[in-house]
Design a protein around this motif. Sequence first.
Motif, short mmCIF file in Angstrom:
data_model
loop_
_atom_site.label_atom_id
_atom_site.label_comp_id
_atom_site.label_asym_id
_atom_site.label_seq_id
_atom_site.Cartn_x
_atom_site.Cartn_y
_atom_site.Cartn_z
N UNK A 180 -34.56 -17.30 -42.53
CA UNK A 180 -33.74 -16.28 -43.65
C UNK A 180 -33.10 -15.28 -42.75
N UNK A 181 -33.63 -15.19 -41.78
CA UNK A 181 -32.51 -14.11 -40.97
C UNK A 181 -31.51 -14.86 -40.37
N UNK A 182 -31.60 -16.42 -40.04
CA UNK A 182 -30.30 -16.83 -39.51
C UNK A 182 -29.49 -17.21 -40.70
N UNK A 183 -29.93 -17.48 -41.85
CA UNK A 183 -29.13 -17.89 -43.23
C UNK A 183 -28.26 -16.34 -43.33
N UNK A 184 -28.74 -15.23 -43.27
CA UNK A 184 -28.35 -14.07 -43.49
C UNK A 184 -27.16 -13.66 -42.53
N UNK A 315 -32.60 -22.03 -28.64
CA UNK A 315 -31.05 -21.29 -28.95
C UNK A 315 -31.20 -19.76 -29.31
N UNK A 316 -31.93 -19.61 -30.24
CA UNK A 316 -32.14 -18.38 -31.02
C UNK A 316 -32.65 -17.24 -30.06
N UNK A 317 -33.66 -17.77 -29.00
CA UNK A 317 -34.33 -17.05 -28.27
C UNK A 317 -33.41 -16.41 -27.01
N UNK A 318 -32.71 -17.46 -26.65
CA UNK A 318 -31.73 -16.97 -25.19
C UNK A 318 -30.44 -16.29 -25.56
N UNK A 319 -30.10 -16.53 -26.84
CA UNK A 319 -28.73 -15.99 -27.17
C UNK A 319 -28.68 -14.45 -26.91
N UNK A 320 -27.72 -13.93 -26.08
CA UNK A 320 -27.77 -12.38 -26.03
C UNK A 320 -27.37 -11.95 -27.65
N UNK A 321 -27.93 -10.60 -27.83
CA UNK A 321 -27.60 -10.05 -29.32
C UNK A 321 -26.39 -9.60 -29.46
N UNK A 322 -25.51 -10.34 -29.43
CA UNK A 322 -24.02 -9.98 -29.81
C UNK A 322 -23.69 -9.55 -31.57
N UNK A 335 -26.97 -14.33 -33.88
CA UNK A 335 -27.66 -15.12 -34.65
C UNK A 335 -27.00 -16.48 -34.93
N UNK A 336 -25.70 -16.15 -35.52
CA UNK A 336 -24.79 -16.91 -35.99
C UNK A 336 -24.29 -18.17 -34.98
N UNK A 337 -23.92 -17.71 -33.83
CA UNK A 337 -23.53 -18.80 -32.70
C UNK A 337 -24.68 -19.86 -32.53
N UNK A 338 -26.11 -19.60 -32.42
CA UNK A 338 -27.08 -20.46 -32.15
C UNK A 338 -27.28 -21.26 -33.51
N UNK A 339 -26.96 -20.78 -34.73
CA UNK A 339 -27.13 -21.43 -36.00
C UNK A 339 -25.77 -22.78 -36.11
N UNK A 340 -24.86 -22.42 -35.19
CA UNK A 340 -23.48 -23.02 -35.33
C UNK A 340 -23.95 -24.20 -34.14
N UNK A 341 -24.51 -23.88 -33.01
CA UNK A 341 -24.58 -24.80 -32.09
C UNK A 341 -25.60 -25.90 -32.22
N UNK A 342 -26.84 -25.36 -33.23
CA UNK A 342 -27.80 -26.24 -33.47
C UNK A 342 -27.27 -27.59 -34.13
N UNK A 343 -26.56 -27.75 -35.13
CA UNK A 343 -25.97 -28.88 -35.38
C UNK A 343 -25.04 -29.51 -34.40
N UNK A 344 -24.27 -28.89 -33.46
CA UNK A 344 -23.38 -29.42 -32.49
C UNK A 344 -24.33 -30.17 -31.48
#
Lengths: 541, 349
Positions: A180-184, A315-322, A335-344
Amino acid sequence: MSTTTDARREAPAGERIADWADGRLGIYSLAKANMRKIFPDHWSFMLGEICMYSFIIIILTGVYLTLFFHPSMNEVVYDGSYVPLQGMHMSEAFNSTMHISFDVRGGLLIRQIHHWAALIFLAGMFVHMMRVFFTGAFRKPREVNWLFGFLLFVLGMFTGFTGYSLPDDLLSGTGVRFMEGAIMSVPIVGTYLSFFLFGGEFPGGDFVARFYSVHILLLPGIMLGLMVAHLILVFYHKHTQFAGPGRTNKNVVGMPLLPVYMAKAGGFFFLVFGVIAVVAAIASINPIWAIGPYRPDQVSTGAQPDWYMGFSEGLIRVMPGWEINLWGHTLVLGVFIPLVIFPLVLATIAVYPFIESWITGDKREHHIADRPRNAPTRTAFGVAWITWYMVLLIGGGNDLWATHFHLSINVITWFVRIAFFVAPVLAFVATKRICLGLQRRDAAKVLHGRESGIIKRLPHGEFVEIHEPLDANARYKLTAHEQYKPAEIGPTVDENGVARKISRTQKLRAKLSKGYFGEGNQIPKPTAEEYEEITSGHGHH
Amino acid sequence: MSSQENSESLPEAQATAHGAVETAGDPFADPGLPAHKPRIQDIDERAAKRSERAVAFLFFLSMVATVGFIASYVIFPVDKIVFIFPFGHVSVLNFALGLTLGVALFCIGAGAVHWARTLMSDVEMPAERHEIAAPPEVKAQVLADFKQGAAESGFGRRKLIRNTMFGALALVPLSGVMLLRDLGTLPEDKLRHTMWSKGKALINMNTNEPLRPEDLTVGSLTFAKPEGLEETAEDFQTQIAKAALMLVRIKPEDIKDKRELEWSHQGIVAYSKICTHVGCPISLYEQQTHHVLCPCHQSTFDLSDGARVIFGPAGHALPQLRIGVNDEGYLEALGDFEEPVGPAFWERG
């Protein structure tokens, strides 16, 4: 007329049934093409079978579980036979999963088979995909089937996720909250997507029922269709085989479906099922009774998703909190960058076959599986990708690494942040060198033979090791692979001295082609002349 | 089999036909399929008999295991737990059912595979492959058929029909999209508000009793919920997902953030328990440093300094709840959170 009816009556019952079916379904033509279909033998060809069988096991056990599971978030008070949870508030979903685990005889076994089979299904698909990748079995005419397989893997991940979220336990609920947090974090529409998915605010009372229909109907339905298509194409293309004497690109050498592969493949289903049943008997999985029902304000330490979701967790754990706040809006990059890298990450491996075929410009069919060493750049790319994936898996379990190896969580996180960029490059370089080294060794083996380990002393005192020459079969096998010549751009001016137009993509392709097949990027196969020279030279020694 | 259809098989000169790639040829000629090496079972009837007995034994074992499965189902009670080395305490029913089912299945598989490997013919034979692409005359026929069919439909000629059909087909899925509207309510400002409001007492999550300042000692972590939120309430999960609160007591002189000190009561500070990263409840507290750590993704916040992020993937500080004491000496909220709790989102600003 009367003779034909007589002949019919005399035919054995089995034949008469087959005749009946043939008149309606055309089974004789179908059987003519397939009953004695030849399949080549290699241990790695069973990896796909493991996936297929575990998928069937998942469907069988899943149907059983639906008979007892209640996909509802209505709150109930537990009064089942597991004493520690008695009197606790929980959803009906959790309650019915407890009922399956403690009150239905064999329910726990089927639940554990279902979950173990799901883990094995995903692991099987991963390894099977890597087998296809490293042997180049994705090349024409199998690119579409590669994509089918890839889709099965991705859909399998989501089917797994929606599945382990259904019991509504503390661990899976935390995973759903993460989702849910990732979708938000999605710009502009994120909150709307989340509210539509959960029927309002998180967690609401809808998501278990919704995940249920996605998990038992929508996704498996698509996957079943894809798997059938995948198999039809395997039959249609005929299986790839490794090079060897008598095995060419134009034939397939092996044993027939009836009886050998009926018995082997049919038997293998029972082997896979048997092993999973034993695992489910002795190893508990997802013990929801020890985890407890979901509460949005509670959590346990060491929370981990199932393994196949681990890389997204990394991905979500190591991403800096920008986070960027502008004009009253928030861009949640952390959160959004990991969400995009996930399918990439996944897409990178999925599109590779198309990139390679563009670089080689090869329009031919390929049915001979490559040995990984003979395609060093492809192999290096594959290993780099796996390294990337594994680095993210380490990131996804950074807390477990910290507690098990007494390391600082901060150091692990920083290691993953750097390794995310550096490790694939190192893996690429190292793998390519190893492949080239193995190619050199193959060439030496062909020319000089196998090291026999026998030391001979020559009359003048010199010690030499005797090399046994390879037989013709082994020699052929080691040199049967193709070696491309790098693509040339050609002269930059035409015969009239006018500059030719060379597009950027052409230049890029030539450059990549050189990186794949240029000097130093593959070891030329020994030639027959070289071999002649060396072997005849031995005679004169 | 397919060997009769040689004319369709892959052409020898396929490599050069396209001319797009150059490859080096094979230096050594293909020696052809090696002769079949007979197995012991092929030449020794006694060995073949042994294999037959082995296969039959495996199938028999499977039958025994299935009987064992049924017996276990009847005999063992569902709630009996026993210690079995090295697996520990296990449900005896689950253990027995799983093992017998596993053996029953595995033996069928092992028998079938052993049968195939030792007794069925292992003579390898070749089958021809055929090019997947259709021959040119088939392609020409298909294209001609398609053109004829397309022409007969008038699809290209009668543009009005074509365009209106495209329009209709493009619009009709909109009905389906409309139907999705009621999947959920709209976010509106729901994410900006929680159950907390001025005068609501802080209820201890564990004891369900209102909290007094003296209940909290320095270095302890206490979880609280707003007065009036009962576990039996229908929307309890949704409310607690936003309203969950953690309280710690810090010596006032240790509080570095000025606003934090103002919003606290005698060094008792109240922060949202929901991580600002992706919403996990934060539960690990280090009393010496007043750091709290989210166990899901390890975001670390400094509760003595406005709960700012000092490590990990969270993007902003935890929201603080302004608290005071009511006339009866119980802790109470002095309003709602001033910013949305939990993960960030586009409209947060």
